[in-house]
Design a protein around this motif. Structure first.
Motif, PDB file in Angstrom:
ATOM      1  N   ARG A   1       2.762   3.964 -15.508  1.00  0.00           N
ATOM      2  CA  ARG A   1       2.839   5.389 -15.143  1.00  0.00           C
ATOM      3  C   ARG A   1       2.041   6.246 -16.125  1.00  0.00           C
ATOM      4  O   ARG A   1       1.381   7.210 -15.730  1.00  0.00           O
TER       5      ARG A   1
ATOM      6  N   GLN B   1      10.370   9.456 -11.870  1.00  0.00           N
ATOM      7  CA  GLN B   1      10.434   8.585 -10.689  1.00  0.00           C
ATOM      8  C   GLN B   1       9.646   9.241  -9.566  1.00  0.00           C
ATOM      9  O   GLN B   1       9.694  10.434  -9.377  1.00  0.00           O
ATOM     10  N   ASP B   2       8.960   8.412  -8.798  1.00  0.00           N
ATOM     11  CA  ASP B   2       8.180   8.938  -7.660  1.00  0.00           C
ATOM     12  C   ASP B   2       9.077   9.385  -6.539  1.00  0.00           C
ATOM     13  O   ASP B   2      10.106   8.919  -6.276  1.00  0.00           O
TER      14      ASP B   2
ATOM     15  N   SER C   1      -1.584   5.648 -15.429  1.00  0.00           N
ATOM     16  CA  SER C   1      -1.900   6.338 -14.187  1.00  0.00           C
ATOM     17  C   SER C   1      -2.133   7.833 -14.438  1.00  0.00           C
ATOM     18  O   SER C   1      -3.046   8.429 -13.860  1.00  0.00           O
TER      19      SER C   1
ATOM     20  N   GLU D   1      -1.060   0.524  -8.894  1.00  0.00           N
ATOM     21  CA  GLU D   1      -1.668   0.626  -7.566  1.00  0.00           C
ATOM     22  C   GLU D   1      -1.227   1.879  -6.818  1.00  0.00           C
ATOM     23  O   GLU D   1      -1.861   2.267  -5.835  1.00  0.00           O
ATOM     24  N   LYS D   2      -0.178   2.529  -7.270  1.00  0.00           N
ATOM     25  CA  LYS D   2       0.257   3.790  -6.656  1.00  0.00           C
ATOM     26  C   LYS D   2      -0.708   4.931  -6.978  1.00  0.00           C
ATOM     27  O   LYS D   2      -0.687   5.968  -6.337  1.00  0.00           O
ATOM     28  N   THR D   3      -1.537   4.736  -7.994  1.00  0.00           N
ATOM     29  CA  THR D   3      -2.558   5.716  -8.361  1.00  0.00           C
ATOM     30  C   THR D   3      -3.621   5.725  -7.260  1.00  0.00           C
ATOM     31  O   THR D   3      -4.055   4.662  -6.814  1.00  0.00           O
TER      32      THR D   3
ATOM     33  N   THR E   1       1.562  -3.395  -9.769  1.00  0.00           N
ATOM     34  CA  THR E   1       2.160  -2.758  -8.599  1.00  0.00           C
ATOM     35  C   THR E   1       2.338  -1.260  -8.832  1.00  0.00           C
ATOM     36  O   THR E   1       2.039  -0.442  -7.958  1.00  0.00           O
ATOM     37  N   GLU E   2       2.806  -0.908 -10.010  1.00  0.00           N
ATOM     38  CA  GLU E   2       3.001   0.512 -10.328  1.00  0.00           C
ATOM     39  C   GLU E   2       1.659   1.242 -10.412  1.00  0.00           C
ATOM     40  O   GLU E   2       1.508   2.346  -9.893  1.00  0.00           O
TER      41      GLU E   2
END
Length: 157
Positions: free
Chosen positions: A64, A156-157, A67, A19-21, A16-17
């Motif tokens: 992270r 943190q995003d 990423s 996939e933010k890439t 899930t983390e």
């Protein structure tokens, strides 16, 4: 919670983390691994690493870092090295790094632990909270790996 449920949850949080890439960066990262014939080795390293982690927050930190490598902000070798350091550290200690200031009072045990896993550099004597002695320990500074972790793994995003 069973081990299977915990492992599935851990893998899901990593995915899930990651996939933010951005998709284009993920595709380019995978293509580069394929080109270098390193995709199987990389996958095995990540699986072994995540399998050992006893905390559900650590895979997010690792995602992270990976990423950052996938987007070209960090060499993959450094992302993997810092990921392995994350595995060896207590996650609550890791969370103190963003507030860490060289020479500032901190808990000696936490500073010693972060030094022992490779995130701090020792330099001279310092005073620590709770110490009653005049010379209580070493002054610690974030080293390059600590800075990488703060910038990419703990942000943190």
């Amino acid at each position: 919670m069973s081990a299977v449920v915990a492992a599935t949850s851990t893998n899901r949080s990593l995915a899930t983390e990651f996939e933010k890439t951005p998709l284009a960066d993920r595709k380019a990262f995978i293509a580069d691994l394929d080109k270098k014939r390193k995709n199987a080795e990389f996958g095995e390293q990540i699986l072994f690493l995540i399998d050992r982690m006893e905390d559900i927050e650590k895979p997010v930190i690792v995602a992270r870092l990976i990423s950052a490598a996938a987007t070209g902000k960090l060499p993959l070798s450094k992302a993997l090295r810092v990921s392995k350091i994350v595995d060896r550290a207590f996650v609550e200690d890791l969370k103190t790094l963003p507030q860490f200031q060289a020479g500032s009072p901190t808990n000696r045990l936490i500073a010693d632990a972060l030094f022992s896993v490779g995130l701090l550099t020792g330099d001279g004597l310092a005073f620590f909270e709770g110490d009653t002695t005049a010379r209580s320990g070493t002054t610690y500074h974030l080293n390059a790996y600590g800075q990488i972790l703060v910038e990419y793994g703990l942000a943190q995003d």
